[in-house]
Scaffold this active site. Structure first.
Site, mmCIF file in Angstrom:
data_model
loop_
_atom_site.group_PDB
_atom_site.id
_atom_site.type_symbol
_atom_site.label_atom_id
_atom_site.label_comp_id
_atom_site.label_asym_id
_atom_site.label_seq_id
_atom_site.Cartn_x
_atom_site.Cartn_y
_atom_site.Cartn_z
ATOM 1 N N VAL A 1 53.196 90.341 41.694
ATOM 2 C CA VAL A 1 53.135 88.953 41.232
ATOM 3 C C VAL A 1 53.711 88.843 39.821
ATOM 4 O O VAL A 1 53.551 87.832 39.156
ATOM 5 C CB VAL A 1 51.677 88.427 41.272
ATOM 6 C CG1 VAL A 1 51.147 88.428 42.702
ATOM 7 C CG2 VAL A 1 50.755 89.243 40.363
ATOM 8 N N CYS B 1 45.573 73.880 39.702
ATOM 9 C CA CYS B 1 44.245 73.278 39.540
ATOM 10 C C CYS B 1 43.541 73.189 40.894
ATOM 11 O O CYS B 1 44.114 72.716 41.871
ATOM 12 C CB CYS B 1 44.380 71.887 38.927
ATOM 13 S SG CYS B 1 42.802 71.020 38.844
ATOM 14 N N CYS C 1 42.350 72.505 33.794
ATOM 15 C CA CYS C 1 43.475 71.564 33.872
ATOM 16 C C CYS C 1 43.133 70.348 33.010
ATOM 17 O O CYS C 1 41.965 70.147 32.644
ATOM 18 C CB CYS C 1 43.596 71.177 35.343
ATOM 19 S SG CYS C 1 44.751 69.888 35.734
ATOM 20 N N HIS D 1 52.795 87.896 47.792
ATOM 21 C CA HIS D 1 51.455 87.585 47.273
ATOM 22 C C HIS D 1 51.485 86.540 46.162
ATOM 23 O O HIS D 1 50.552 86.454 45.371
ATOM 24 C CB HIS D 1 50.757 88.870 46.794
ATOM 25 C CG HIS D 1 50.391 89.805 47.903
ATOM 26 N ND1 HIS D 1 50.175 91.157 47.718
ATOM 27 C CD2 HIS D 1 50.208 89.585 49.232
ATOM 28 C CE1 HIS D 1 49.859 91.718 48.892
ATOM 29 N NE2 HIS D 1 49.898 90.788 49.821
ATOM 30 N N THR E 1 54.829 101.417 47.039
ATOM 31 C CA THR E 1 53.653 100.790 47.667
ATOM 32 C C THR E 1 52.862 101.835 48.444
ATOM 33 O O THR E 1 53.456 102.713 49.081
ATOM 34 C CB THR E 1 54.030 99.614 48.595
ATOM 35 O OG1 THR E 1 52.825 99.118 49.226
ATOM 36 C CG2 THR E 1 55.049 99.984 49.664
ATOM 37 N N SER E 2 51.528 101.702 48.373
ATOM 38 C CA SER E 2 50.669 102.612 49.132
ATOM 39 C C SER E 2 50.661 102.239 50.609
ATOM 40 O O SER E 2 50.116 102.991 51.419
ATOM 41 C CB SER E 2 49.239 102.574 48.574
ATOM 42 O OG SER E 2 48.718 101.265 48.703
ATOM 43 N N ALA F 1 59.997 105.624 40.625
ATOM 44 C CA ALA F 1 61.120 104.718 40.913
ATOM 45 C C ALA F 1 62.127 104.691 39.769
ATOM 46 O O ALA F 1 63.344 104.761 39.997
ATOM 47 C CB ALA F 1 60.584 103.314 41.184
ATOM 48 N N CYS G 1 43.019 68.882 41.334
ATOM 49 C CA CYS G 1 44.138 67.947 41.547
ATOM 50 C C CYS G 1 45.380 68.649 42.088
ATOM 51 O O CYS G 1 46.340 67.988 42.478
ATOM 52 C CB CYS G 1 44.476 67.178 40.263
ATOM 53 S SG CYS G 1 45.301 68.194 39.006
HETATM 54 P P1 OAD Z 1 49.000 100.289 45.202
HETATM 55 O O1 OAD Z 1 48.395 100.387 43.856
HETATM 56 O O2 OAD Z 1 48.103 100.300 46.374
HETATM 57 O O3 OAD Z 1 50.021 101.492 45.405
HETATM 58 C C1 OAD Z 1 50.948 101.842 44.414
HETATM 59 C C2 OAD Z 1 51.849 102.927 44.971
HETATM 60 O O4 OAD Z 1 52.838 103.196 44.013
HETATM 61 C C3 OAD Z 1 51.150 104.237 45.290
HETATM 62 O O5 OAD Z 1 51.541 104.707 46.569
HETATM 63 C C4 OAD Z 1 51.657 105.194 44.191
HETATM 64 O O6 OAD Z 1 51.772 106.544 44.638
HETATM 65 C C5 OAD Z 1 53.001 104.592 43.893
HETATM 66 N N1 OAD Z 1 53.503 104.840 42.519
HETATM 67 C C6 OAD Z 1 52.806 105.069 41.384
HETATM 68 N N2 OAD Z 1 53.629 105.204 40.331
HETATM 69 C C7 OAD Z 1 54.883 105.019 40.816
HETATM 70 C C8 OAD Z 1 56.178 105.024 40.226
HETATM 71 N N3 OAD Z 1 56.338 105.221 38.906
HETATM 72 N N4 OAD Z 1 57.265 104.821 41.023
HETATM 73 C C9 OAD Z 1 57.094 104.609 42.354
HETATM 74 N N5 OAD Z 1 55.908 104.590 42.960
HETATM 75 C C10 OAD Z 1 54.809 104.792 42.210
HETATM 76 O O7 OAD Z 1 49.950 99.004 45.156
HETATM 77 P P2 OAD Z 1 50.487 98.109 46.358
HETATM 78 O O8 OAD Z 1 50.872 98.954 47.512
HETATM 79 O O9 OAD Z 1 51.501 97.206 45.790
HETATM 80 O O10 OAD Z 1 47.097 92.725 46.587
HETATM 81 O O11 OAD Z 1 49.195 97.277 46.720
HETATM 82 C C11 OAD Z 1 49.271 96.273 47.677
HETATM 83 C C12 OAD Z 1 48.341 95.148 47.339
HETATM 84 O O12 OAD Z 1 47.017 95.642 47.115
HETATM 85 C C13 OAD Z 1 48.663 94.432 46.042
HETATM 86 O O13 OAD Z 1 49.675 93.469 46.171
HETATM 87 C C14 OAD Z 1 47.363 93.809 45.679
HETATM 88 C C15 OAD Z 1 46.497 95.027 45.925
HETATM 89 O O14 OAD Z 1 45.146 94.851 46.031
HETATM 90 C C16 OAD Z 1 46.246 91.738 46.258
HETATM 91 O O15 OAD Z 1 45.651 91.718 45.198
HETATM 92 C C17 OAD Z 1 46.092 90.690 47.315
#
Ligand code: OAD
Length: 251
Positions: free
Chosen positions: A104, A128, A149, A120, A189-190, A233, A131
């Site tokens: 985000v 708000c 607001c 997300h 992403t995890s 990355a 409104c």
């Molecule tokens: P996570 O925090 O679950 O996962 C982050 C991933 O990035 C892990 O697999 C790490 O190994 C990897 N990582 C860490 N450092 C890194 C680097 N320097 N380069 C590349 N990878 C690296 O984050 P998301 O998968 O984005 O949602 O989590 C998904 C959603 O869960 C988020 O959007 C959020 C969260 O709760 C909401 O809040 C609705």
């Protein structure tokens, strides 16, 4: 035997339609902590208590004080890193069409990616509860908790809390571009949170190659992803871009 970067560059340089799925890991080197794993936000707090819509509606002041104010401080300072700019360079090379991001922080757009699906939502705006009017996060008066607001209603970030629906357009477009791509690059992403984690499955089911960039294995590794570039990355992306460029424009 070629290295994983060389293999990924071979695939990318021949691809016609590349999509990226990014998560918190791509922004770690911009100073934004991830959610899971070492140093992750959810190590310090329970997401169901601070990031679920029911928790917010029950006690918005608590969620602002525990989570949202700190997020604002961290995101205000964050700038794109080489992971974000690498995706822009791939786009310039004709090897990146759309970035689906769970983040985000808006950093893909700041870096210059032209087609970003914010799965997300975006923290740059507050809405708000009464409104419905939107206000840039930068204009929110943090002296008040929860911030309000001008109509007196409580402000909430224009992001998805747990327990909320993904905006229909973001979901439908993400499913479409995932089904249509021939390569999906999954960065930082995890792959634990649905429905975003289903995008690599959709890509794979439709015949795409799935390449992961992550210092750790994920549930996709070796099952859905056919290549895992193990590392950060910001470190790996410039090397990958250079290898793709070399194949497309040999000097
Ligand atoms: P996570 O925090 O679950 O996962 C982050 C991933 O990035 C892990 O697999 C790490 O190994 C990897 N990582 C860490 N450092 C890194 C680097 N320097 N380069 C590349 N990878 C690296 O984050 P998301 O998968 O984005 O949602 O989590 C998904 C959603 O869960 C988020 O959007 C959020 C969260 O709760 C909401 O809040 C609705």
């Amino acid at each position: 035997m070629s290295t994983p970067i060389e293999q990924a560059a071979d695939i990318l340089s021949k691809a016609k339609s590349v999509v990226a799925l990014t998560g918190a890991g791509i922004s770690v080197e911009s100073g934004i902590p991830p959610f899971r794993g070492k140093g992750g936000l959810w190590e310090k707090m329970d997401p169901m208590e601070v990031a679920h819509i029911d928790a917010f509606m029950e006690n918005p002041k608590r969620v602002w004080d525990l989570l949202i104010k700190d997020m604002k401080t961290v995101l205000d300072k964050a700038r794109p890193n080489a992971g974000h700019t690498g995706l822009v360079e791939l786009e310039e090379l004709g090897r990146m069409k759309t970035v689906i991001t769970q983040n985000v922080d808006g950093l893909h757009q700041v870096a210059g990616s032209s087609d970003v699906i914010e799965f997300h939502g975006n923290f740059a705006w507050q809405r708000c509860l009464d409104c419905g009017q939107s206000m840039p996060t930068g204009q929110v008066d943090l002296a008040q908790s929860p911030p309000q607001c001008s109509c007196g209603g409580i402000l909430r970030p224009d992001c998805i809390f747990f327990g909320e629906m993904i905006p229909t357009e973001a979901l439908v477009r993400s499913q479409q571009v995932s089904a249509d791509c021939d390569v999906m690059l999954v960065v930082g992403t995890s792959a634990m949170v649905q429905p975003s984690a289903s995008m690599p499955f959709i890509a794979k089911d439709n015949g795409a190659d799935v390449i992961e960039i992550n210092p750790e294995p994920t549930p996709l590794t070796g099952r859905i992803s056919n290549l895992h570039l193990m590392g950060r990355a910001a470190g790996l992306m410039p090397k990958l871009v250079a290898a793709v460029r070399q194949r497309l424009h040999p000097s």
